[in-house]
Design a protein around this motif. Structure first.
Motif, PDB file in Angstrom:
ATOM      1  N   PRO A  68       0.821  -1.207   0.000  1.00  0.00           N
ATOM      2  CA  PRO A  68       0.000   0.000   0.000  1.00  0.00           C
ATOM      3  C   PRO A  68       0.863   1.269   0.000  1.00  0.00           C
ATOM      4  O   PRO A  68       1.952   1.283   0.572  1.00  0.00           O
ATOM      5  N   LEU A  69       0.373   2.309  -0.631  1.00  0.00           N
ATOM      6  CA  LEU A  69       1.088   3.582  -0.676  1.00  0.00           C
ATOM      7  C   LEU A  69       1.210   4.178   0.719  1.00  0.00           C
ATOM      8  O   LEU A  69       2.274   4.632   1.123  1.00  0.00           O
ATOM      9  N   ARG A  70       0.105   4.168   1.447  1.00  0.00           N
ATOM     10  CA  ARG A  70       0.079   4.787   2.782  1.00  0.00           C
ATOM     11  C   ARG A  70       0.584   3.812   3.850  1.00  0.00           C
ATOM     12  O   ARG A  70       0.458   2.610   3.721  1.00  0.00           O
ATOM     13  N   GLU A  71       1.130   4.392   4.893  1.00  0.00           N
ATOM     14  CA  GLU A  71       1.570   3.656   6.083  1.00  0.00           C
ATOM     15  C   GLU A  71       2.627   2.592   5.761  1.00  0.00           C
ATOM     16  O   GLU A  71       2.696   1.541   6.383  1.00  0.00           O
ATOM     17  N   THR A  72       3.461   2.896   4.785  1.00  0.00           N
ATOM     18  CA  THR A  72       4.577   2.029   4.425  1.00  0.00           C
ATOM     19  C   THR A  72       5.850   2.860   4.519  1.00  0.00           C
ATOM     20  O   THR A  72       5.862   4.027   4.123  1.00  0.00           O
ATOM     21  N   TYR A  73       6.900   2.282   5.058  1.00  0.00           N
ATOM     22  CA  TYR A  73       8.206   2.933   5.100  1.00  0.00           C
ATOM     23  C   TYR A  73       8.838   2.723   3.732  1.00  0.00           C
ATOM     24  O   TYR A  73       9.205   1.596   3.372  1.00  0.00           O
ATOM     25  N   TRP A  74       8.923   3.798   2.943  1.00  0.00           N
ATOM     26  CA  TRP A  74       9.477   3.739   1.592  1.00  0.00           C
ATOM     27  C   TRP A  74      10.912   4.261   1.617  1.00  0.00           C
ATOM     28  O   TRP A  74      11.135   5.452   1.799  1.00  0.00           O
ATOM     29  N   LYS A  75      11.868   3.375   1.443  1.00  0.00           N
ATOM     30  CA  LYS A  75      13.288   3.734   1.418  1.00  0.00           C
ATOM     31  C   LYS A  75      13.686   4.157   0.010  1.00  0.00           C
ATOM     32  O   LYS A  75      13.451   3.422  -0.958  1.00  0.00           O
ATOM     33  N   LEU A  76      14.292   5.328  -0.121  1.00  0.00           N
ATOM     34  CA  LEU A  76      14.749   5.816  -1.418  1.00  0.00           C
ATOM     35  C   LEU A  76      15.915   4.959  -1.901  1.00  0.00           C
ATOM     36  O   LEU A  76      16.910   4.802  -1.202  1.00  0.00           O
ATOM     37  N   THR A  77      15.766   4.389  -3.096  1.00  0.00           N
ATOM     38  CA  THR A  77      16.819   3.545  -3.661  1.00  0.00           C
ATOM     39  C   THR A  77      17.427   4.124  -4.932  1.00  0.00           C
ATOM     40  O   THR A  77      18.529   3.746  -5.320  1.00  0.00           O
ATOM     41  N   LEU A  79      17.531   7.953  -7.335  1.00  0.00           N
ATOM     42  CA  LEU A  79      17.187   9.365  -7.501  1.00  0.00           C
ATOM     43  C   LEU A  79      17.761   9.832  -8.827  1.00  0.00           C
ATOM     44  O   LEU A  79      18.971   9.704  -9.048  1.00  0.00           O
ATOM     45  N   ALA A  80      16.891  10.293  -9.714  1.00  0.00           N
ATOM     46  CA  ALA A  80      17.302  10.735 -11.054  1.00  0.00           C
ATOM     47  C   ALA A  80      18.082   9.639 -11.773  1.00  0.00           C
ATOM     48  O   ALA A  80      19.073   9.904 -12.457  1.00  0.00           O
ATOM     49  N   GLY A  81      17.661   8.390 -11.592  1.00  0.00           N
ATOM     50  CA  GLY A  81      18.278   7.276 -12.290  1.00  0.00           C
ATOM     51  C   GLY A  81      19.544   6.734 -11.649  1.00  0.00           C
ATOM     52  O   GLY A  81      20.086   5.732 -12.105  1.00  0.00           O
ATOM     53  N   ALA A  82      20.027   7.381 -10.588  1.00  0.00           N
ATOM     54  CA  ALA A  82      21.262   6.938  -9.933  1.00  0.00           C
ATOM     55  C   ALA A  82      20.936   6.231  -8.613  1.00  0.00           C
ATOM     56  O   ALA A  82      20.018   6.648  -7.901  1.00  0.00           O
ATOM     57  N   PRO A  83      21.698   5.187  -8.265  1.00  0.00           N
ATOM     58  CA  PRO A  83      21.457   4.511  -6.991  1.00  0.00           C
ATOM     59  C   PRO A  83      21.723   5.447  -5.811  1.00  0.00           C
ATOM     60  O   PRO A  83      22.565   6.332  -5.900  1.00  0.00           O
ATOM     61  N   VAL A  84      20.983   5.221  -4.726  1.00  0.00           N
ATOM     62  CA  VAL A  84      21.107   6.051  -3.529  1.00  0.00           C
ATOM     63  C   VAL A  84      21.572   5.187  -2.368  1.00  0.00           C
ATOM     64  O   VAL A  84      21.031   4.109  -2.134  1.00  0.00           O
ATOM     65  N   GLU A  85      22.575   5.667  -1.656  1.00  0.00           N
ATOM     66  CA  GLU A  85      23.025   5.022  -0.429  1.00  0.00           C
ATOM     67  C   GLU A  85      23.215   6.109   0.611  1.00  0.00           C
ATOM     68  O   GLU A  85      23.681   7.207   0.301  1.00  0.00           O
ATOM     69  N   ALA A  86      22.831   5.798   1.840  1.00  0.00           N
ATOM     70  CA  ALA A  86      22.998   6.761   2.917  1.00  0.00           C
ATOM     71  C   ALA A  86      24.476   6.842   3.297  1.00  0.00           C
ATOM     72  O   ALA A  86      25.129   5.814   3.474  1.00  0.00           O
ATOM     73  N   PRO A  87      25.013   8.076   3.396  1.00  0.00           N
ATOM     74  CA  PRO A  87      26.401   8.211   3.872  1.00  0.00           C
ATOM     75  C   PRO A  87      26.522   7.647   5.290  1.00  0.00           C
ATOM     76  O   PRO A  87      25.545   7.589   6.034  1.00  0.00           O
ATOM     77  N   GLU A  88      27.723   7.238   5.644  1.00  0.00           N
ATOM     78  CA  GLU A  88      27.957   6.678   6.970  1.00  0.00           C
ATOM     79  C   GLU A  88      27.518   7.663   8.051  1.00  0.00           C
ATOM     80  O   GLU A  88      27.737   8.873   7.931  1.00  0.00           O
ATOM     81  N   HIS A  89      26.873   7.153   9.074  1.00  0.00           N
ATOM     82  CA  HIS A  89      26.367   7.925  10.217  1.00  0.00           C
ATOM     83  C   HIS A  89      25.261   8.904   9.840  1.00  0.00           C
ATOM     84  O   HIS A  89      25.065   9.914  10.507  1.00  0.00           O
ATOM     85  N   GLN A  90      24.550   8.641   8.753  1.00  0.00           N
ATOM     86  CA  GLN A  90      23.426   9.476   8.341  1.00  0.00           C
ATOM     87  C   GLN A  90      22.182   8.602   8.237  1.00  0.00           C
ATOM     88  O   GLN A  90      22.266   7.390   8.080  1.00  0.00           O
ATOM     89  N   ARG A  91      21.033   9.244   8.306  1.00  0.00           N
ATOM     90  CA  ARG A  91      19.771   8.519   8.115  1.00  0.00           C
ATOM     91  C   ARG A  91      19.630   8.143   6.648  1.00  0.00           C
ATOM     92  O   ARG A  91      20.158   8.825   5.771  1.00  0.00           O
ATOM     93  N   GLU A  92      18.864   7.090   6.396  1.00  0.00           N
ATOM     94  CA  GLU A  92      18.585   6.765   5.007  1.00  0.00           C
ATOM     95  C   GLU A  92      17.408   7.634   4.548  1.00  0.00           C
ATOM     96  O   GLU A  92      16.455   7.857   5.297  1.00  0.00           O
ATOM     97  N   PRO A  93      17.456   8.142   3.321  1.00  0.00           N
ATOM     98  CA  PRO A  93      16.330   8.918   2.805  1.00  0.00           C
ATOM     99  C   PRO A  93      15.101   8.015   2.678  1.00  0.00           C
ATOM    100  O   PRO A  93      15.204   6.894   2.169  1.00  0.00           O
ATOM    101  N   HIS A  94      13.971   8.509   3.153  1.00  0.00           N
ATOM    102  CA  HIS A  94      12.745   7.704   3.109  1.00  0.00           C
ATOM    103  C   HIS A  94      11.522   8.598   3.230  1.00  0.00           C
ATOM    104  O   HIS A  94      11.621   9.773   3.593  1.00  0.00           O
ATOM    105  N   LEU A  95      10.366   8.013   2.938  1.00  0.00           N
ATOM    106  CA  LEU A  95       9.065   8.680   3.075  1.00  0.00           C
ATOM    107  C   LEU A  95       8.073   7.722   3.699  1.00  0.00           C
ATOM    108  O   LEU A  95       8.130   6.516   3.458  1.00  0.00           O
ATOM    109  N   ILE A  96       7.140   8.282   4.460  1.00  0.00           N
ATOM    110  CA  ILE A  96       5.991   7.551   4.987  1.00  0.00           C
ATOM    111  C   ILE A  96       4.776   8.447   4.792  1.00  0.00           C
ATOM    112  O   ILE A  96       4.792   9.604   5.224  1.00  0.00           O
ATOM    113  N   LEU A  97       3.752   7.946   4.119  1.00  0.00           N
ATOM    114  CA  LEU A  97       2.514   8.697   3.937  1.00  0.00           C
ATOM    115  C   LEU A  97       1.511   8.213   4.984  1.00  0.00           C
ATOM    116  O   LEU A  97       1.260   7.012   5.095  1.00  0.00           O
ATOM    117  N   ALA A  98       0.977   9.153   5.749  1.00  0.00           N
ATOM    118  CA  ALA A  98       0.083   8.832   6.862  1.00  0.00           C
ATOM    119  C   ALA A  98      -1.163   8.101   6.367  1.00  0.00           C
ATOM    120  O   ALA A  98      -1.652   8.367   5.271  1.00  0.00           O
TER     121      ALA A  98
END
Length: 182
Positions: A68-77, A79-98
């Motif tokens: 489901p779109l809502r109430e799911t932890y969506w981790k960004l993988t 962005l603009a066609g390039a893979p995304v990884e969280a830098p060390e000691h940083q949060r991973e980019p993500h979205l949650i729709l209420a």
């Protein structure tokens, strides 16, 4: 065999026809006169909702659950066609729709982000997105691109556990993967 994509109401009608045809062939009380001709029916895709121009939206594959779109932890993988990884000691980019209100929250990779969204079929628009103002040298450029892309979102598509956020021309701006919450 011709494969067609059909809307929910048509799928229910088609399933009723297929059930009647199967019953007539099996001799379980259905009269052959009730069915024009027995048919082989294979449903490739059932679509729920309506998108732009009356086109069905939000694909659900038979035998392949869609998150489901809502109430799911969506981790960004991506962005603009390039893979995304969280830098060390940083949060991973993500979205949650209420689940019950049109509020989005998450992280751009450094700062917490939040704001509103409008949802209608497969149309999705984020509005009044805000973020905290921490400085994270290794994540700031990616976070800025993340927030800029959110402002361009016009549609979404979910297939399985993958969410694509699309611009007005249906180009993929960002790709997310659903992450199980414990």
């Amino acid at each position: 065999m011709t494969v067609r994509t059909i809307g929910f109401a048509a799928a229910a009608l088609l399933l009723d026809y297929a059930t009647a045809a199967a019953g007539a062939a099996a001799g379980d009380g259905f009269h052959r006169d009730a069915v024009a001709a027995p048919a082989q029916v294979r449903i490739e895709k059932v679509l729920f909702g309506h998108g732009r121009g009356g086109a069905p939206a939000n694909p659900v594959r038979v035998g392949h659950a869609t998150t489901p779109l809502r109430e799911t932890y969506w981790k960004l993988t991506q962005l603009a066609g390039a893979p995304v990884e969280a830098p060390e000691h940083q949060r991973e980019p993500h979205l949650i729709l209420a689940p019950d209100e049109n509020r989005a929250s998450g992280s751009g990779g450094c700062n917490a982000v939040g704001g509103g969204f409008a949802l209608d079929g497969d149309s999705l628009h984020f509005s009044q997105m805000m973020s905290t103002m921490m400085a994270c040298p290794k994540a700031m450029k990616q976070e800025r691109h993340f927030l800029d892309a959110l402002a361009k979102v016009a549609h979404f598509r979910i297939e399985g556990d993958t969410l694509d956020l699309l611009d007005a021309s249906d180009a993929v701006l960002m790709r997310f993967s659903a992450v199980a919450q414990h």
